[in-house]
Motif scaffolding. Sequence first.
Motif, PDB file in Angstrom:
ATOM      1  N   TYR A  60      52.682 -95.640 -89.542  1.00 58.39           N
ATOM      2  CA  TYR A  60      52.770 -95.618 -91.004  1.00 58.39           C
ATOM      3  C   TYR A  60      52.327 -94.278 -91.597  1.00 58.39           C
ATOM      4  N   ARG A  61      51.619 -93.478 -90.821  1.00 60.20           N
ATOM      5  CA  ARG A  61      51.253 -92.137 -91.290  1.00 60.20           C
ATOM      6  C   ARG A  61      52.410 -91.152 -91.131  1.00 60.20           C
ATOM      7  N   HIS A  62      53.166 -91.284 -90.058  1.00 58.38           N
ATOM      8  CA  HIS A  62      54.140 -90.250 -89.707  1.00 58.38           C
ATOM      9  C   HIS A  62      55.584 -90.616 -90.042  1.00 58.38           C
ATOM     10  N   ASP A  63      55.903 -91.884 -90.086  1.00 62.15           N
ATOM     11  CA  ASP A  63      57.241 -92.319 -90.493  1.00 62.15           C
ATOM     12  C   ASP A  63      57.111 -92.935 -91.879  1.00 62.15           C
ATOM     13  N   LEU A  64      57.540 -92.189 -92.891  1.00 59.39           N
ATOM     14  CA  LEU A  64      57.309 -92.608 -94.280  1.00 59.39           C
ATOM     15  C   LEU A  64      58.497 -93.330 -94.887  1.00 59.39           C
ATOM     16  N   SER A  65      59.395 -93.801 -94.057  1.00 53.22           N
ATOM     17  CA  SER A  65      60.568 -94.507 -94.579  1.00 53.22           C
ATOM     18  C   SER A  65      60.196 -95.815 -95.261  1.00 53.22           C
ATOM     19  N   LEU A  67      57.952 -96.103 -97.548  1.00 55.84           N
ATOM     20  CA  LEU A  67      57.527 -95.843 -98.919  1.00 55.84           C
ATOM     21  C   LEU A  67      58.694 -95.985 -99.894  1.00 55.84           C
ATOM     22  N   SER A  70      61.773 -93.070-100.455  1.00 47.42           N
ATOM     23  CA  SER A  70      61.349 -92.135 -99.411  1.00 47.42           C
ATOM     24  C   SER A  70      62.286 -90.938 -99.285  1.00 47.42           C
ATOM     25  N   ILE A  73      61.006 -87.736-101.118  1.00 49.36           N
ATOM     26  CA  ILE A  73      59.743 -87.108-100.732  1.00 49.36           C
ATOM     27  C   ILE A  73      59.989 -85.630-100.449  1.00 49.36           C
ATOM     28  N   SER A  76      54.886 -83.951 -97.305  1.00 47.51           N
ATOM     29  CA  SER A  76      53.901 -84.923 -96.820  1.00 47.51           C
ATOM     30  C   SER A  76      52.989 -84.240 -95.817  1.00 47.51           C
ATOM     31  N   VAL A  84      46.746 -89.511 -95.754  1.00 48.02           N
ATOM     32  CA  VAL A  84      48.092 -88.973 -95.988  1.00 48.02           C
ATOM     33  C   VAL A  84      48.249 -88.612 -97.463  1.00 48.02           C
ATOM     34  N   VAL A  86      51.342 -87.373-100.142  1.00 51.04           N
ATOM     35  CA  VAL A  86      52.797 -87.312-100.305  1.00 51.04           C
ATOM     36  C   VAL A  86      53.103 -86.787-101.707  1.00 51.04           C
TER      37      VAL A  86
END
Length: 258
Positions: A60-65, A67, A70, A73, A76, A84, A86
């Motif tokens: 959840y930190r590195h794949d922000l899809s 959010l 997304s 963005i 990030s 994190v 963003v």
Amino acid sequence: MPHSRHRFDRLLDLLAATARERADIIGLAGMGSTADRARVDEWSDHDFALITLPGAEDGYRHDLSWLPASDAIALSIVEHHGGVKVVYDDGHVLEFGVTALAGLDSWSGNAYDVLVDKGGVEEAFAALVARPLPTGPRDDAADVGLVLTQVLIGMGRLRRGEVLSAGESIRSEALAHLLRALGRRLPGDQSRLDTLDPRRRFELVHPELGARIAHALSGDLETGAQELLRIAEQQLAPGWAEFPQRGLAAVRARLGWS
């Protein structure tokens, strides 16, 4: 998208919907103004904590899809502590931490609002805010003493030519300790102040004093440092036997301010 309360609430609703839908998310909590939404304005970011099952945090930190919006963005960053930040194309900011439930044992905080709780989240946040702050118990004399030492150290660095480091010691470290002591000892609505960052909302509670301090630190560093000590003495020394007058005299004498 305009920065408005409606947009703020809408984005928060979308975050909560995602948290409810995903099996590896067990909770979502607003922090800061995202918890106390009466303070939300056009400059408020979304500050929240995402609680996941163990092992799911890094995804959840590195794949922000996951959010909202997304694809909008612009920037990030995953910080060294796992938090994190963003930034969207329109400049709106999200700041969030991701942790398993047990990880909240090492967090500190004040205001929170649990928006999604699939088990144990409310209890964990209640325990979080009940823990002592990382700054330790209240010690006004120690804070004022640290104002004096950070001014002395900072001025030594300034006179050595280390201007950037001097500014950090005086404009950041000495200032924080002074605001902490002033916020606790002066009459005013202390509930509006931030217990983690004494700079937050100080001028809303003490507008004239806040303006005086801001002005002092906006110009020449040595003049500003002298003014910090003057403010400390004027605002805190009267009627307080523990005020470190001897230490103040020593600092002024060493710096030639007597």
